[in-house]
Scaffold this motif. Structure first.
Motif, mmCIF file in Angstrom:
data_model
loop_
_atom_site.group_PDB
_atom_site.id
_atom_site.type_symbol
_atom_site.label_atom_id
_atom_site.label_comp_id
_atom_site.label_asym_id
_atom_site.label_seq_id
_atom_site.Cartn_x
_atom_site.Cartn_y
_atom_site.Cartn_z
ATOM 1 N N ALA A 39 -41.438 25.813 19.183
ATOM 2 C CA ALA A 39 -41.731 26.812 20.206
ATOM 3 C C ALA A 39 -40.469 27.580 20.599
ATOM 4 O O ALA A 39 -40.526 28.767 20.884
ATOM 5 N N ASP A 40 -39.337 26.927 20.602
ATOM 6 C CA ASP A 40 -38.084 27.569 21.002
ATOM 7 C C ASP A 40 -37.199 27.918 19.812
ATOM 8 O O ASP A 40 -36.095 28.408 19.998
ATOM 9 N N GLU A 41 -37.656 27.650 18.598
ATOM 10 C CA GLU A 41 -36.899 27.930 17.385
ATOM 11 C C GLU A 41 -35.565 27.190 17.350
ATOM 12 O O GLU A 41 -34.599 27.671 16.800
ATOM 13 N N GLU A 42 -35.497 26.024 17.957
ATOM 14 C CA GLU A 42 -34.292 25.205 17.895
ATOM 15 C C GLU A 42 -34.384 24.290 16.687
ATOM 16 O O GLU A 42 -35.467 23.871 16.317
ATOM 17 N N PRO A 43 -33.250 23.961 16.073
ATOM 18 C CA PRO A 43 -33.315 22.988 14.978
ATOM 19 C C PRO A 43 -33.662 21.617 15.533
ATOM 20 O O PRO A 43 -33.388 21.315 16.692
ATOM 21 N N PRO A 44 -34.305 20.764 14.723
ATOM 22 C CA PRO A 44 -34.637 19.428 15.217
ATOM 23 C C PRO A 44 -33.366 18.639 15.498
ATOM 24 O O PRO A 44 -32.348 18.829 14.848
ATOM 25 N N HIS A 45 -33.454 17.786 16.472
ATOM 26 C CA HIS A 45 -32.311 16.972 16.860
ATOM 27 C C HIS A 45 -32.819 15.581 17.224
ATOM 28 O O HIS A 45 -33.994 15.421 17.547
ATOM 29 N N PRO A 46 -31.946 14.577 17.146
ATOM 30 C CA PRO A 46 -32.388 13.239 17.546
ATOM 31 C C PRO A 46 -32.848 13.244 19.002
ATOM 32 O O PRO A 46 -32.291 13.962 19.832
ATOM 33 N N ILE A 47 -33.853 12.454 19.284
ATOM 34 C CA ILE A 47 -34.404 12.377 20.634
ATOM 35 C C ILE A 47 -33.874 11.118 21.304
ATOM 36 O O ILE A 47 -34.098 10.016 20.805
ATOM 37 N N ASN A 48 -33.183 11.278 22.418
ATOM 38 C CA ASN A 48 -32.765 10.137 23.226
ATOM 39 C C ASN A 48 -33.772 10.026 24.365
ATOM 40 O O ASN A 48 -33.681 10.743 25.360
ATOM 41 N N THR A 101 -38.071 12.960 13.305
ATOM 42 C CA THR A 101 -36.942 13.898 13.227
ATOM 43 C C THR A 101 -36.436 14.003 11.789
ATOM 44 O O THR A 101 -36.131 15.093 11.303
ATOM 45 N N HIS A 102 -36.365 12.867 11.116
ATOM 46 C CA HIS A 102 -35.927 12.837 9.724
ATOM 47 C C HIS A 102 -36.890 13.656 8.861
ATOM 48 O O HIS A 102 -36.476 14.423 7.992
ATOM 49 N N TRP A 103 -38.203 13.511 9.108
ATOM 50 C CA TRP A 103 -39.209 14.261 8.360
ATOM 51 C C TRP A 103 -39.046 15.768 8.589
ATOM 52 O O TRP A 103 -39.109 16.556 7.652
ATOM 53 N N LEU A 104 -38.839 16.160 9.854
ATOM 54 C CA LEU A 104 -38.657 17.584 10.155
ATOM 55 C C LEU A 104 -37.470 18.163 9.383
ATOM 56 O O LEU A 104 -37.547 19.265 8.843
ATOM 57 N N ASN A 105 -36.381 17.411 9.323
ATOM 58 C CA ASN A 105 -35.205 17.875 8.588
ATOM 59 C C ASN A 105 -35.439 17.860 7.081
ATOM 60 O O ASN A 105 -34.999 18.762 6.373
ATOM 61 N N ALA A 106 -36.139 16.839 6.585
ATOM 62 C CA ALA A 106 -36.380 16.726 5.146
ATOM 63 C C ALA A 106 -37.243 17.869 4.616
ATOM 64 O O ALA A 106 -37.075 18.311 3.487
ATOM 65 N N TYR A 107 -38.181 18.342 5.443
ATOM 66 C CA TYR A 107 -39.085 19.394 5.008
ATOM 67 C C TYR A 107 -38.717 20.766 5.566
ATOM 68 O O TYR A 107 -39.534 21.679 5.548
ATOM 69 N N ASP A 108 -37.487 20.916 6.019
ATOM 70 C CA ASP A 108 -36.980 22.218 6.438
ATOM 71 C C ASP A 108 -36.912 23.124 5.204
ATOM 72 O O ASP A 108 -36.359 22.720 4.179
ATOM 73 N N PRO A 109 -37.484 24.319 5.273
ATOM 74 C CA PRO A 109 -37.469 25.208 4.109
ATOM 75 C C PRO A 109 -36.058 25.518 3.601
ATOM 76 O O PRO A 109 -35.887 25.827 2.423
ATOM 77 N N ASP A 110 -35.067 25.438 4.460
ATOM 78 C CA ASP A 110 -33.689 25.705 4.039
ATOM 79 C C ASP A 110 -32.959 24.444 3.603
ATOM 80 O O ASP A 110 -31.780 24.488 3.280
ATOM 81 N N GLY A 111 -33.647 23.309 3.604
ATOM 82 C CA GLY A 111 -33.020 22.033 3.256
ATOM 83 C C GLY A 111 -32.922 21.817 1.763
ATOM 84 O O GLY A 111 -33.359 22.633 0.941
ATOM 85 N N SER A 112 -32.373 20.685 1.413
ATOM 86 C CA SER A 112 -32.197 20.304 0.020
ATOM 87 C C SER A 112 -33.549 19.997 -0.624
ATOM 88 O O SER A 112 -34.399 19.352 0.000
ATOM 89 N N PRO A 113 -33.755 20.420 -1.877
ATOM 90 C CA PRO A 113 -35.010 20.098 -2.561
ATOM 91 C C PRO A 113 -35.234 18.597 -2.738
ATOM 92 O O PRO A 113 -36.369 18.159 -2.892
ATOM 93 N N SER A 114 -34.163 17.805 -2.702
ATOM 94 C CA SER A 114 -34.323 16.358 -2.861
ATOM 95 C C SER A 114 -34.489 15.633 -1.527
ATOM 96 O O SER A 114 -34.711 14.423 -1.503
ATOM 97 N N ALA A 115 -34.410 16.343 -0.414
ATOM 98 C CA ALA A 115 -34.532 15.712 0.905
ATOM 99 C C ALA A 115 -35.859 14.978 1.090
ATOM 100 O O ALA A 115 -35.879 13.887 1.665
#
Length: 198
Positions: A39-48, A101-115
């Protein structure tokens, strides 16, 4: 990071809209949910979870719940891995939140194809930990009890938790999250009152 899925954000404090579950057009499973950051276009970050405000916690609970529902359905996970009352057990919340959070980063369109492969490897490890914690905490498909805490020497004996039947998982989730969000907002109000008084 943005995941382009048309799914409206809801709040627990507003009346729920129609509860029709969106289906993945190709496989008939729920569509991957959007993250709170979308909603805010922020990159995913760990949740404390210890530091979230009431509003932040509400958004994170809703996003995590949607993602866990998608994960459970997509991978056919049994209650020995993800039980209905996972939200009542901190060890499961922290694990599932980190996995999300790991899933969000792994499937980021700008991420590594092996993520995604790395995520699936880590998902296998996480399933083993989840099984262990589910076994230890005592939650099951049709009943739940609070995680037992070992009393150390010198501590007051822990109150023995009794099992409760699971009648309506979704209603329990909403009630639990409302209680959590209300408690967080009460603490925020007290902190603001103390700040104004000083």
């Amino acid at each position: 990071m943005t995941i382009e899925i048309d799914q409206p954000q809801r709040t627990l404090l507003e009346p729920l809209d129609d509860e029709i579950e969106r289906e993945h057009p190709m496989f008939g499973s729920p569509a991957p949910p959007r993250g709170a950051a979308d909603a805010d276009e922020e990159p995913p970050h760990p949740i404390n979870w210890n530091l979230l405000t009431g509003d932040e916690a509400e958004a994170e609970w809703l996003d995590l719940n949607a993602w866990v529902s998608w994960l459970r359905a997509t991978y056919g996970l049994p209650p020995t891995v993800i039980p209905p009352f996972w939200h009542r057990h901190d060890e499961l919340v922290w694990e599932l939140s980190a996995l999300h959070t790991h899933w969000l980063n792994a499937y980021d369109p700008d991420g590594s194809p092996s993520a995604p492969l790395a995520w699936h490897r880590d998902f296998a490890d996480a399933r083993n930990r989840l099984r262990e914690w589910v076994s230890t905490c005592g939650t099951k498909l049709d009943r739940d009890r609070a995680t037992r805490i070992t009393t150390w020497p010198g501590e007051a004996p822990a109150v023995r938790a009794s099992e409760v039947a699971i009648e309506d998982r979704d209603a329990d989730f909403v009630a639990y999250v409302l209680q959590d969000v209300t408690a967080r907002r009460r603490i925020e109000d007290q902190a603001r009152a103390i700040a104004r008084a000083s």
